[in-house]
Write a protein that holds these residues in place. Sequence first.
Motif, PDB file in Angstrom:
ATOM      1  N   GLU A 133       0.925  -1.485  -0.121  1.00 34.58           N
ATOM      2  CA  GLU A 133       0.165   0.141  -0.330  1.00 34.58           C
ATOM      3  C   GLU A 133       1.180   1.614   0.082  1.00 34.58           C
ATOM      4  O   GLU A 133       0.450   2.113  -1.183  1.00 34.58           O
ATOM      5  CB  GLU A 133      -0.969  -0.036   1.043  1.00 34.58           C
ATOM      6  CG  GLU A 133      -1.850  -0.967   1.564  1.00 34.58           C
ATOM      7  CD  GLU A 133      -2.805  -0.941   2.114  1.00 34.58           C
ATOM      8  OE1 GLU A 133      -3.288  -0.141   2.647  1.00 34.58           O
ATOM      9  OE2 GLU A 133      -2.701  -2.108   2.947  1.00 34.58           O
ATOM     10  N   SER A 134       1.841   1.332   0.284  1.00 32.92           N
ATOM     11  CA  SER A 134       2.981   2.591   0.651  1.00 32.92           C
ATOM     12  C   SER A 134       3.556   2.801  -0.804  1.00 32.92           C
ATOM     13  O   SER A 134       3.622   4.401  -1.060  1.00 32.92           O
ATOM     14  CB  SER A 134       3.585   1.978   1.704  1.00 32.92           C
ATOM     15  OG  SER A 134       4.483   1.148   1.755  1.00 32.92           O
ATOM     16  N   THR A 135       3.310   2.071  -1.304  1.00 34.11           N
ATOM     17  CA  THR A 135       3.982   1.965  -2.669  1.00 34.11           C
ATOM     18  C   THR A 135       3.149   2.952  -3.781  1.00 34.11           C
ATOM     19  O   THR A 135       4.054   3.254  -4.169  1.00 34.11           O
ATOM     20  CB  THR A 135       4.850   0.305  -3.048  1.00 34.11           C
ATOM     21  OG1 THR A 135       5.501  -0.263  -2.548  1.00 34.11           O
ATOM     22  CG2 THR A 135       5.354   0.860  -4.610  1.00 34.11           C
ATOM     23  N   ILE A 136       2.063   1.620  -3.703  1.00 33.08           N
ATOM     24  CA  ILE A 136       0.949   2.354  -4.341  1.00 33.08           C
ATOM     25  C   ILE A 136       0.976   3.948  -3.524  1.00 33.08           C
ATOM     26  O   ILE A 136       0.766   5.605  -4.717  1.00 33.08           O
ATOM     27  CB  ILE A 136      -0.097   1.905  -4.310  1.00 33.08           C
ATOM     28  CG1 ILE A 136      -0.263   0.132  -4.974  1.00 33.08           C
ATOM     29  CG2 ILE A 136      -1.901   2.402  -4.969  1.00 33.08           C
ATOM     30  CD1 ILE A 136      -1.104  -0.367  -4.197  1.00 33.08           C
ATOM     31  N   ALA A 137       1.083   4.892  -2.712  1.00 34.25           N
ATOM     32  CA  ALA A 137       0.545   5.139  -2.216  1.00 34.25           C
ATOM     33  C   ALA A 137       1.820   6.766  -2.563  1.00 34.25           C
ATOM     34  O   ALA A 137       1.625   8.056  -3.331  1.00 34.25           O
ATOM     35  CB  ALA A 137       0.143   5.902  -0.545  1.00 34.25           C
ATOM     36  N   GLU A 138       2.932   6.277  -2.721  1.00 33.92           N
ATOM     37  CA  GLU A 138       3.886   7.175  -2.889  1.00 33.92           C
ATOM     38  C   GLU A 138       3.629   7.082  -4.103  1.00 33.92           C
ATOM     39  O   GLU A 138       4.009   8.478  -5.061  1.00 33.92           O
ATOM     40  CB  GLU A 138       5.493   6.516  -2.737  1.00 33.92           C
ATOM     41  CG  GLU A 138       5.379   6.349  -0.907  1.00 33.92           C
ATOM     42  CD  GLU A 138       6.725   5.874  -0.831  1.00 33.92           C
ATOM     43  OE1 GLU A 138       7.240   5.304  -1.634  1.00 33.92           O
ATOM     44  OE2 GLU A 138       7.357   5.260   0.398  1.00 33.92           O
ATOM     45  N   TRP A 139       3.091   6.342  -5.266  1.00 25.18           N
ATOM     46  CA  TRP A 139       3.091   6.765  -6.669  1.00 25.18           C
ATOM     47  C   TRP A 139       2.514   7.437  -6.733  1.00 25.18           C
ATOM     48  O   TRP A 139       2.433   8.694  -7.895  1.00 25.18           O
ATOM     49  CB  TRP A 139       2.914   5.555  -7.570  1.00 25.18           C
ATOM     50  CG  TRP A 139       2.769   5.686  -9.023  1.00 25.18           C
ATOM     51  CD1 TRP A 139       4.101   5.114  -9.542  1.00 25.18           C
ATOM     52  CD2 TRP A 139       2.139   5.818  -9.700  1.00 25.18           C
ATOM     53  NE1 TRP A 139       3.681   5.666 -11.072  1.00 25.18           N
ATOM     54  CE2 TRP A 139       2.699   5.787 -10.951  1.00 25.18           C
ATOM     55  CE3 TRP A 139       0.398   6.779  -9.630  1.00 25.18           C
ATOM     56  CZ2 TRP A 139       1.957   6.461 -11.983  1.00 25.18           C
ATOM     57  CZ3 TRP A 139      -0.400   6.757 -10.194  1.00 25.18           C
ATOM     58  CH2 TRP A 139      -0.038   5.965 -11.555  1.00 25.18           C
ATOM     59  N   VAL A 140       1.140   7.554  -6.265  1.00 19.83           N
ATOM     60  CA  VAL A 140       0.039   8.586  -6.461  1.00 19.83           C
ATOM     61  C   VAL A 140       0.621   9.426  -5.799  1.00 19.83           C
ATOM     62  O   VAL A 140       0.311  10.792  -6.658  1.00 19.83           O
ATOM     63  CB  VAL A 140      -1.511   8.049  -5.379  1.00 19.83           C
ATOM     64  CG1 VAL A 140      -2.278   9.502  -5.847  1.00 19.83           C
ATOM     65  CG2 VAL A 140      -1.565   6.585  -5.954  1.00 19.83           C
ATOM     66  N   VAL A 141       1.376   9.629  -4.785  1.00 23.64           N
ATOM     67  CA  VAL A 141       1.400  11.292  -4.637  1.00 23.64           C
ATOM     68  C   VAL A 141       2.241  12.050  -5.424  1.00 23.64           C
ATOM     69  O   VAL A 141       3.185  13.602  -5.683  1.00 23.64           O
ATOM     70  CB  VAL A 141       2.394  11.584  -2.861  1.00 23.64           C
ATOM     71  CG1 VAL A 141       2.887  12.221  -2.688  1.00 23.64           C
ATOM     72  CG2 VAL A 141       1.209  10.802  -2.058  1.00 23.64           C
ATOM     73  N   GLN A 142       3.705  10.662  -5.671  1.00 29.24           N
ATOM     74  CA  GLN A 142       4.561  11.422  -6.792  1.00 29.24           C
ATOM     75  C   GLN A 142       3.722  12.414  -8.245  1.00 29.24           C
ATOM     76  O   GLN A 142       4.403  13.229  -8.583  1.00 29.24           O
ATOM     77  CB  GLN A 142       5.982  10.151  -7.030  1.00 29.24           C
ATOM     78  CG  GLN A 142       6.871  10.554  -5.680  1.00 29.24           C
ATOM     79  CD  GLN A 142       7.482   9.231  -6.072  1.00 29.24           C
ATOM     80  OE1 GLN A 142       7.619   8.743  -6.857  1.00 29.24           O
ATOM     81  NE2 GLN A 142       7.969   8.948  -4.538  1.00 29.24           N
ATOM     82  N   ASN A 143       3.406  11.521  -8.446  1.00 27.42           N
ATOM     83  CA  ASN A 143       2.413  11.871 -10.303  1.00 27.42           C
ATOM     84  C   ASN A 143       0.863  12.273  -9.850  1.00 27.42           C
ATOM     85  O   ASN A 143       1.032  12.819 -10.986  1.00 27.42           O
ATOM     86  CB  ASN A 143       1.973  10.620  -9.969  1.00 27.42           C
ATOM     87  CG  ASN A 143       3.385   9.204 -11.291  1.00 27.42           C
ATOM     88  OD1 ASN A 143       3.967   9.423 -11.725  1.00 27.42           O
ATOM     89  ND2 ASN A 143       3.606   8.455 -10.633  1.00 27.42           N
ATOM     90  N   LYS A 144       1.051  12.682  -8.240  1.00 23.64           N
ATOM     91  CA  LYS A 144      -0.727  13.600  -8.485  1.00 23.64           C
ATOM     92  C   LYS A 144      -1.749  13.141  -9.608  1.00 23.64           C
ATOM     93  O   LYS A 144      -2.411  13.822  -9.971  1.00 23.64           O
ATOM     94  CB  LYS A 144      -0.494  15.016  -8.158  1.00 23.64           C
ATOM     95  CG  LYS A 144       0.649  15.279  -7.776  1.00 23.64           C
ATOM     96  CD  LYS A 144       0.798  17.471  -7.743  1.00 23.64           C
ATOM     97  CE  LYS A 144       1.677  17.654  -6.254  1.00 23.64           C
ATOM     98  NZ  LYS A 144       3.505  16.678  -5.886  1.00 23.64           N
TER      99      LYS A 144
END
Length: 461
Positions: free
Chosen positions: A51-62
Amino acid sequence: MLLQIVKSAVALLLCENGSLFLTDSVTHKTVCVCAFSASGGDDDSKRNAGESTIAEWVVQNKEKLVFHNEASNKAFFSSAHANDCALYSNVLALPFWCGGTCLGALVLFRKNWDKPFRKSECEFLDFFLKAAGQIYANVTACFADKQVCSMLLGSKRDGEDILLAFDSLSDTMRVIDEIARTNTIVSISGEAGVGKEFFARNIHKKSPRCKNSFVVFNCALADVHLLEEAFSSADGGTLFLDGVERLSRQMQERLFEFIKNHSLCSPETGGVRVCDARIIASSGKDLLGLVSDGSFMTDLYYRLSVFPLNIPPLRERKADIPLFADFFLRKWSAQMHKKISGFSKEAMNVLVCYYWPGNVRELENAVERACIKSSSDYIQVDDFGGDFFGNNFSDEDIEIVAEEIFHEEKDKTLRNAMVKFKSFYVKKVLVEHGWNQTQVGKVLGIQRTYVSRLLKDLDLR
């Protein structure tokens, strides 16, 4: 509140579990702040490892991330994230927005392969999160205001608010909590504007005498009759002697007699008036120095100095200045019905670097004036007024700097004193001209290129 956001999203979209991640403002890392499982409550142990990997991707790519299987999002799975997320069936992750700022990400999971997330669900969740993000930001701002107000307590004095931040004075406040329970005489020292009366009132409010009167006695306007009336009014309560160094010799003797005997003897009637008033005295000068030159009674000095309390000036609490400035900005902009969001970087730099001989009271005056003049969303340097901080040194400025150098510097040589005063002088010119080095060079009579070297030599930033 954040957990409720996750619970609502899981319930509305019929998911098995979900997690909310926020970006840490200091480390800039994406951290899980709460998780919820429809089958097992908010147990963090049930969160999926990726989940943290997915969240990081979403935050970085907005941008949102939604997939039904590995092939449905090749851009995501072509990266190193594939191994973390290949185990999941239906995943929906959206940015957690507040206005134009991405606060974090919400990650939802469905285990059933036959129920992929539809476009309408994605749009609904996006709308839901934007609304929730705004509410969260409002609540956070309100909570921050309450924290500020808990650190900023005001007492009215001649129509002005004297405000003090407790972060840098936490040790002092702990001492006040202890001393308030006693009847010990307290002597509060500090420069004008630091809020000596506020601390005296705070001691009174926390004492067993709090239900009785707190009487302020201006020692500069004192005579014997007024002193007797003040003691009578403060019977059972607290008598605050404001500016005790300004008492005449006769008044010093009267005060000493009261403290010694807990009574006042009237020369006119010969009667004795017994009074139970706690004494808190304030002074803006060094009483021991006044004792040395004979202008203050030695015996009275030791009677008043049972428990000395010194309040440091604002220039020694630089970290408090932005907090004060923001508090005063909110206060005065609201009263003037202006929408001013804050201070420009240059304006705040001016406030932090200024010497503040008038301390908190002077800072409030500066912010009030800037609010009056401001015509934009942010306070600018020019809003303070070109002459507000003074074009010349006052005698008080020079005396303060000289005293500070003499008492705080181990190196008392003339050379060191000149370097320290030079640093103060250059900083004052910098502040007055908004750190415009070209203007500063003209005022100091030096080349613009030398100004940069001078700032480096004096360690001025």
